[in-house]
Scaffold this active site. Structure first.
Site: not given
Ligand code: UGA
Length: 441
Positions: A154, A260, A204, A250, A152, A327, A252
């Site tokens: 990030r 992922c 997952k 949360l 999990f 990506r 926006a």
């Molecule tokens: C995500 C999950 O958070 C990890 O727990 C998981 O292990 C990983 O995918 C995976 O499957 O390997 P990641 O893709 O690195 O991690 O990044 P996140 O921090 O989750 O952000 C994903 C996207 O959502 C980003 O583009 C971010 O800008 C966006 N986001 C995130 C929002 O628009 N709002 C939020 O409140 C949070």
């Protein structure tokens, strides 16, 4: 313990470095020779804060080794982690070709009983398939147990997440393998959940689908807030105080990207379809996300009309801050839409430019200087919430741009700060500025 990690991608490298740091003898194997050569010199092929330092340290103290030799990697291993990629097929399902190859190789080269732990994100049933492949090809006297162990981590905070995760999931129907894995992870002092192999695989996908749903939910809510004159940040804070909702995830913006959420949501829809069940909620999550990525260009056209020949400063290329990964980044969608509209784009990013150049080529200009991107621009568009962008003195928009027009796709600036400057400012789910009551000296 002798640990082997198959795959030197993001998950494999973070696991290798962190397991070596925990005191294990770690060998990381990859089929890409250039990558392994680079890693043997202590250089990381990906940008992940803190990773290179950990790799260097553990290479120096000989806790960590990199190789392309399957014999060296698998023959003496007590535990093997599979961390190879599972890219997307054309129909959205996960491509398991690397999983197949690595399973065959493991079966061929092991010389002692071993636990094989799958960290790669794989569809339900894949760990049973890995078990079958290894079972049918391994030396008959050896015992191999395959365990689902999803990660999990990030991007951007993976080292922290490895040592301070919320839970470790161990999926196996074999009690001795479960006990072995529990012991293995005990030093991390992270709550451990033992479950059956298929539930672990599903956890997952369910986690990523739920997080993606939270983001599309808040983005949908943001668009209503904008229309009714409410502020999404206040609303997100307000609902987040409810312990059943919590305030994390949360924020926006212009949608989620990365390697992922987009891939795993599509794979889950595909998996559901295999059982003739439509996952309508997740389809809507993806549609909302696609629409969200197109908002900035729509807003730009609303303000300045035709974008033909207009100079646009695009601030941020990475799918989020602290990574060089582009990506499924919203920035890539935005660039394509801007180019279609005839705009002239200069993109700023502190580290993701080489990766973006591979996709976009020379159709736009790139710079690692924000001020350079903003120089004489007709409009600035923020796609990534880099600290460098968040901490940029707001005067710079006035001193450098032709017109101080900013479309902030990540709500980087507090409205009360923007209000002090004559900047035409649009963000996500918050009132437009200046509004009719604002006056400037
Ligand atoms: C995500 C999950 O958070 C990890 O727990 C998981 O292990 C990983 O995918 C995976 O499957 O390997 P990641 O893709 O690195 O991690 O990044 P996140 O921090 O989750 O952000 C994903 C996207 O959502 C980003 O583009 C971010 O800008 C966006 N986001 C995130 C929002 O628009 N709002 C939020 O409140 C949070």
């Amino acid at each position: 313990m002798k640990v082997t990690v198959a795959g030197a991608g993001f998950v494999g490298l973070v696991a290798s470095a962190c397991l070596a740091e925990l005191g294990h003898q770690v060998t990381c194997i990859d089929i890409q020779k250039e990558k392994i050569n680079m890693l043997q010199c202590g250089r990381s092929p990906i940008y992940e804060p803190g990773l290179e330092e950990l790799l260097e340290k553990n290479l120096c103290n000989k806790q960590l080794h990199f190789t392309t030799s399957p014999h060296q990697a698998y023959s003496g291993a007590d535990i093997i982690f599979i961390a190879v990629g599972t890219p997307e097929n054309h129909d959205g399902s996960a491509d398991l070709k690397y999983i197949h190859v690595v399973s065959h190789t493991i079966a061929h080269y092991i010389e002692q009983d071993v636990i094989v732990c799958t960290k790669s994100t794989v569809p339900v049933g894949t760990n049973e398939l890995i078990q079958q492949i290894i079972e049918s090809r391994k030396p008959p006297n050896l015992q191999v147990e395959v365990v689902a162990n999803p990660e999990f981590l990030r991007k951007g905070s993976a080292i922290h997440d490895f040592f301070h995760g919320d839970r470790i999931v161990i999926g196996t129907n074999h009690s001795e393998a479960a006990a072995f894995m529990e012991q293995f992870y005990l030093p991390l002092k992270i709550p451990i959940m033992k479950t059956d192999i298929r539930s672990a695989e599903m956890i997952k996908y369910a986690a990523n689908a739920f997080l993606a749903t939270k983001i599309s939910f808040i983005n949908e809510m943001a668009n209503i807030c904008k229309n009714v004159g409410a502020c999404i940040e206040e609303v997100a804070y307000g609902i987040g105080q409810d312990k059943r909702i919590v305030h994390h995830f949360l924020k926006a913006g212009i949608g989620y990207g990365g390697s992922c959420f987009p891939k795993d949501t599509k794979a889950l829809i595909q998996l559901s379809g295999d059982f003739k069940q439509r996952y309508e909620l997740l389809e809507a999550v993806i549609n909302v996300n696609n629409r969200q990525q197109s908002l900035p260009v729509l807003k730009a056209k609303e303000i300045i009309g035709s974008l033909q020949g207009k100079k646009i400063a695009l601030l941020g290329l990475a799918f989020k801050a602290d990574t060089d990964d582009i990506r499924e980044s919203a920035a890539i969608t935005i660039i394509k839409e801007l180019l279609e509209a005839g705009a002239v784009v200069t993109a700023y990013d502190p580290i993701a430019i080489p990766n973006a150049r591979r996709i976009i080529g020379n159709a736009i200009e790139y710079t690692e200087e924000i001020r350079q991107a903003l120089l004489n621009a007709d409009l600035a568009l923020i796609a990534t919430d880099w600290d460098q962008i968040k901490h940029l003195p707001l005067e710079v928009y006035l001193t450098h741009m032709k017109e101080p027009i900013v479309i902030d796709g990540r709500n980087c600036y507090p409205l009360q700060e923007i209000r002090q400057y004559p900047i035409i400012y649009r963000s996500i789910g918050r009132p437009d500025l200046p509004n009719t009551n604002d006056t400037f000296e």
